[in-house]
Enzyme design. Structure first.
Site, PDB file in Angstrom:
ATOM      1  N   SER A 190      -2.964 -25.391 -39.003  1.00  0.00           N
ATOM      2  CA  SER A 190      -2.302 -26.601 -39.649  1.00  0.00           C
ATOM      3  C   SER A 190      -3.119 -27.854 -38.913  1.00  0.00           C
ATOM      4  CB  SER A 190      -1.260 -27.260 -39.442  1.00  0.00           C
ATOM      5  OG  SER A 190      -1.094 -27.346 -38.448  1.00  0.00           O
TER       6      SER A 190
ATOM      7  N   SER B  73      -0.952 -19.392 -37.438  1.00  0.00           N
ATOM      8  CA  SER B  73       0.045 -20.249 -36.788  1.00  0.00           C
ATOM      9  C   SER B  73       0.757 -21.023 -37.613  1.00  0.00           C
ATOM     10  CB  SER B  73      -1.019 -21.731 -36.076  1.00  0.00           C
ATOM     11  OG  SER B  73      -0.382 -22.974 -35.153  1.00  0.00           O
ATOM     12  N   PHE B  74       0.604 -22.660 -37.898  1.00  0.00           N
ATOM     13  CA  PHE B  74       1.955 -22.809 -38.878  1.00  0.00           C
ATOM     14  C   PHE B  74       1.961 -21.943 -40.370  1.00  0.00           C
ATOM     15  CE2 PHE B  74      -0.182 -23.967 -42.898  1.00  0.00           C
ATOM     16  CZ  PHE B  74       0.514 -25.330 -43.754  1.00  0.00           C
TER      17      PHE B  74
ATOM     18  N   ASP C  92      -3.084 -19.879 -25.436  1.00  0.00           N
ATOM     19  CA  ASP C  92      -2.753 -20.482 -26.068  1.00  0.00           C
ATOM     20  C   ASP C  92      -2.016 -21.680 -25.955  1.00  0.00           C
ATOM     21  OD1 ASP C  92      -2.352 -21.621 -28.664  1.00  0.00           O
ATOM     22  OD2 ASP C  92      -2.217 -19.800 -29.332  1.00  0.00           O
TER      23      ASP C  92
ATOM     24  N   HIS D  25      -5.937 -20.439 -28.819  1.00  0.00           N
ATOM     25  CA  HIS D  25      -5.134 -20.250 -29.999  1.00  0.00           C
ATOM     26  C   HIS D  25      -5.772 -19.799 -31.530  1.00  0.00           C
ATOM     27  CE1 HIS D  25      -1.527 -21.482 -32.997  1.00  0.00           C
ATOM     28  NE2 HIS D  25      -2.075 -22.317 -33.705  1.00  0.00           N
TER      29      HIS D  25
END
Length: 276
Positions: free
Chosen positions: A38, A107-108, A228, A256
């Site tokens: 995101s 992630s998202f 991260d 990340h």
């Protein structure tokens, strides 16, 4: 990999009523759907450009732009949220005639994959969760910076600083490209509407109840960069505890962007995981 001269733009399909841009590569009996993160100005291409060619050597790969991101439609009345994005992925699978797919969530995107797997377990083969959201954690300074992004070259540089461990990856050229991507018509307007302050509530809104995650039967690979700054590695440790059939890989000297900073290792791990 795409049908246009602009690599970010691939094919278009209607997914749960949303005109969805997606990249496609490879063929075969096994389909893998890649769900991006995101970040501001993100596209599926930006997230997965170093992954799709490798996976496409053995599998069919589908990588959509989630609504509000990239080159998918941005309907005026859309309610941004994990359920909307999960329904979009299932809708795309329906339109493309994909009965069952493995999911890779960044992630998202990991939170979206978890929601899909708990709601539609029969539609999911295997799961890969990379730097994943989906369980509770106190929002990090890094995620605050990402979701609070206001367009400028300097601010994009600050966002990239928290994404990558390697300083070699965070250069002015990349920052300029990502900044220009973030200011295309409609991009920032949609992005700023998704995660307004206070932002801890959006971390929690992306969560799937832990008792539902515990029920997941799917073979799962959990991947996280040790350094991260956006999503803490503790989230993946928690997912490993919750998912009975989950294995965890933590990459050192990695932020990340596991799929970029440890690309060869990441691609090798996914190829082996999906081949077994």
């Amino acid at each position: 990999m795409t049908t246009t001269e602009k690599p970010e733009i691939g094919a278009t399909a209607i997914a749960n009523g949303i005109s969805t841009n997606y990249l496609e590569g490879g063929s075969g009996d096994q389909t893998i759907v890649l769900i991006h993160g995101s970040g501001p100005g993100v596209t599926s291409y930006a997230n997965w450009r170093l992954v799709i060619p490798t996976l496409a050597e053995k599998f069919r790969v589908i990588a959509p732009d989630m609504v509000g991101f990239g080159y998918s439609e941005r309907p005026d009345n859309v309610a941004y949220g994990v359920q909307t994005w999960a329904d979009q992925v299932i809708g795309l699978m329906d339109t493309l005639g994909i009965a069952k797919a493995s999911l890779v969530g960044n992630s998202f995107g990991g939170a979206i994959a978890l929601r899909i797997a708990t709601q539609h377990p029969d539609r999911v083969d295997k799961l890969v969760l990379m730097g994943s959201m989906g369980v509770e954690f106190p929002i990090t300074e890094g995620l605050e910076r990402v979701w609070g992004y206001e367009p400028s070259f300097e601010n994009m540089r600050k966002v990239l600083d928290v994404f990558a461990y390697s300083r070699e990856l965070v250069n002015d050229e990349l920052a300029q490209v990502r900044y220009e991507g973030s200011i295309q018509p409609g991009f920032q307007e949609a992005f700023s509407a998704m995660f307004p302050a206070p932002r801890q509530r959006w971390v929690e809104a992306m969560c799937t109840p832990e008792d539902e995650i515990r029920k997941l039967p799917h073979k799962t690979l959990i991947v996280h960069g040790r350094e991260d700054q956006v999503i803490p590695v503790q989230t993946s440790l928690r997912l490993m505890e919750l998912i009975d059939n989950g294995d965890l890989s933590v990459y050192s000297h990695c932020g990340h962007w596991s799929m970029i900073e440890r690309n060869a290792d990441f691609n090798r791990a996914l190829t082996e995981f999906f081949s077994s």
